[in-house]
Write a protein that holds these residues in place. Sequence first.
Motif, PDB file in Angstrom:
ATOM      1  N   GLY A   7       1.476 -16.918 -14.847  1.00 47.39           N
ATOM      2  CA  GLY A   7       0.370 -16.422 -14.991  1.00 47.39           C
ATOM      3  C   GLY A   7      -0.594 -16.829 -16.041  1.00 47.39           C
ATOM      4  O   GLY A   7      -1.911 -17.043 -16.076  1.00 47.39           O
ATOM      5  N   HIS A  38      -4.653 -12.943 -19.762  1.00 46.81           N
ATOM      6  CA  HIS A  38      -3.976 -12.766 -18.536  1.00 46.81           C
ATOM      7  C   HIS A  38      -2.973 -11.302 -19.245  1.00 46.81           C
ATOM      8  O   HIS A  38      -2.641 -11.241 -20.102  1.00 46.81           O
ATOM      9  N   ALA A  57      -4.648 -18.606 -16.001  1.00 45.01           N
ATOM     10  CA  ALA A  57      -5.505 -18.009 -16.747  1.00 45.01           C
ATOM     11  C   ALA A  57      -6.024 -19.130 -17.513  1.00 45.01           C
ATOM     12  O   ALA A  57      -7.423 -18.993 -17.890  1.00 45.01           O
TER      13      ALA A  57
END
Lengths: 180, 291
Positions: free
Chosen positions: A142, A154, A146
């Motif tokens: 993630g 994130h 980002a």
Amino acid sequence: MKQKLVLKLVLLGDPGVGKTSLISQFVHARFRHSYQLTVGLDISSKQVQLDDGRTVTLSINDIGGQARFAAIRHMFFKGAHLAMFVYDVTRAETLDNIKDPWFKELMEFCGRSSKTKAAIQTILVGNKTDLEDYRMIEEEEGIQLAKEINAKGHISASAKENIQVDEAFKTLAQSFFDEI
Amino acid sequence: MTTVEAEYEYLTYLPTYFFKQLIDKWKHTPVELTPNGLLSSENRETTIELVKNMKEARLKQLKKLADILNISEVWWEVHQISKTKPLSHLYKRKKTFTVDKYLPEDHIKVKGIFSSNEISEQAILILIEFSSRSKPLRKVFRFIYLPLIKTILLEPNELAIDLLKNEILPFITKDPNEITQKPIRARLIRSLTKSRDKMEPSFVLTHLKIKISLETSGIEGLHQITIHGDDIIRGAETLEQRHEISLKFMNSGPWVGAGTKDFIIEVGKGLQILQLEEASLKNITTLLSRL
């Protein structure tokens, strides 16, 4: 009289990732256990006090994630200052889809088109972190995405357990002022 | 199944490597067997010939071992040890010794036999066998030690955990306190479909369980989808291309269970080993190293 600042925020992500639940937890401090499809658009608002003492009103636009709303979705992007991309940590595909179609679609309508126009501020939120055993996406994945989409950050959150929900909205709102 | 086949069915549970070791020990002659199972087409004739000529006492021992090694129904708990003793150290130690155990629930002291057996180069099977004339007890506790990845597998049971801590850990680790249970999580199941690097073998999945309940996907009326096949990832791709249909459920999730011909893993359940052969144990070792 001091003018009230209203920021338009749109939430984007696959169906069932928990966009409505995040809003419900943030705005009404409650979590709905049953699932209700967002038909087209739902709008709610909440006043937020930021760390620097500033108060802003967020006009939160919850956009249905289903493909059948794709044709009308872009209409709701107009005038948006902030966007929250949401994925579900228990479904790998929902992270892949952030880049395409969600990020791609948003940039098509809200990307920086001239030097004078500020680009929309974005944040990436991984929801359902309470389901640790079912997690299919590592936090690092993630964070990496980002960076790739140039999001402000994130955040791993759980709408159900009310973990990091306020932080996600506040961080995003704050990023608007960091930019100007 | 014919009567002859049924008579030798128990040999399915005996790993080839283990059987070869026994034959070598008993007959002092090495035997050529491929690591594909004793009743595989390549080994079947040789195996049956060897078993037919076995003395009654050894045959009995063989059947007992096969019974102990019948593990296909077991869901193993996975435990990670941080500091293990070198294997050479283990091999120097006596492989069989007695264990005295007081069982507080039964208020009795029982005598057990601890034995460690190499079932392949990848795995050591540790057995603790108890017998008591006064109380009925579960007789054999099985543990599989995978030294390469400092992992031990046990059948979930309170006494098994006690035996692990007090009898087995002092045997295999430098620090008996440094052990942690490793739960099977969905991210491991996802990782099965992609290799971490080119050196690792990729797994051919034969079944996949996808949880699509209200809790995870907001779906009402369905709980999970299970698919089976020789190679389900390839199968799903081919089905989509050939019949131009959408299999979006493959992307829903989480994936909570997956299996190959060697093992099955499931969130909340653990690891099920289907074969104790060398190649299977190698695959299981690769899989568990990702935990």
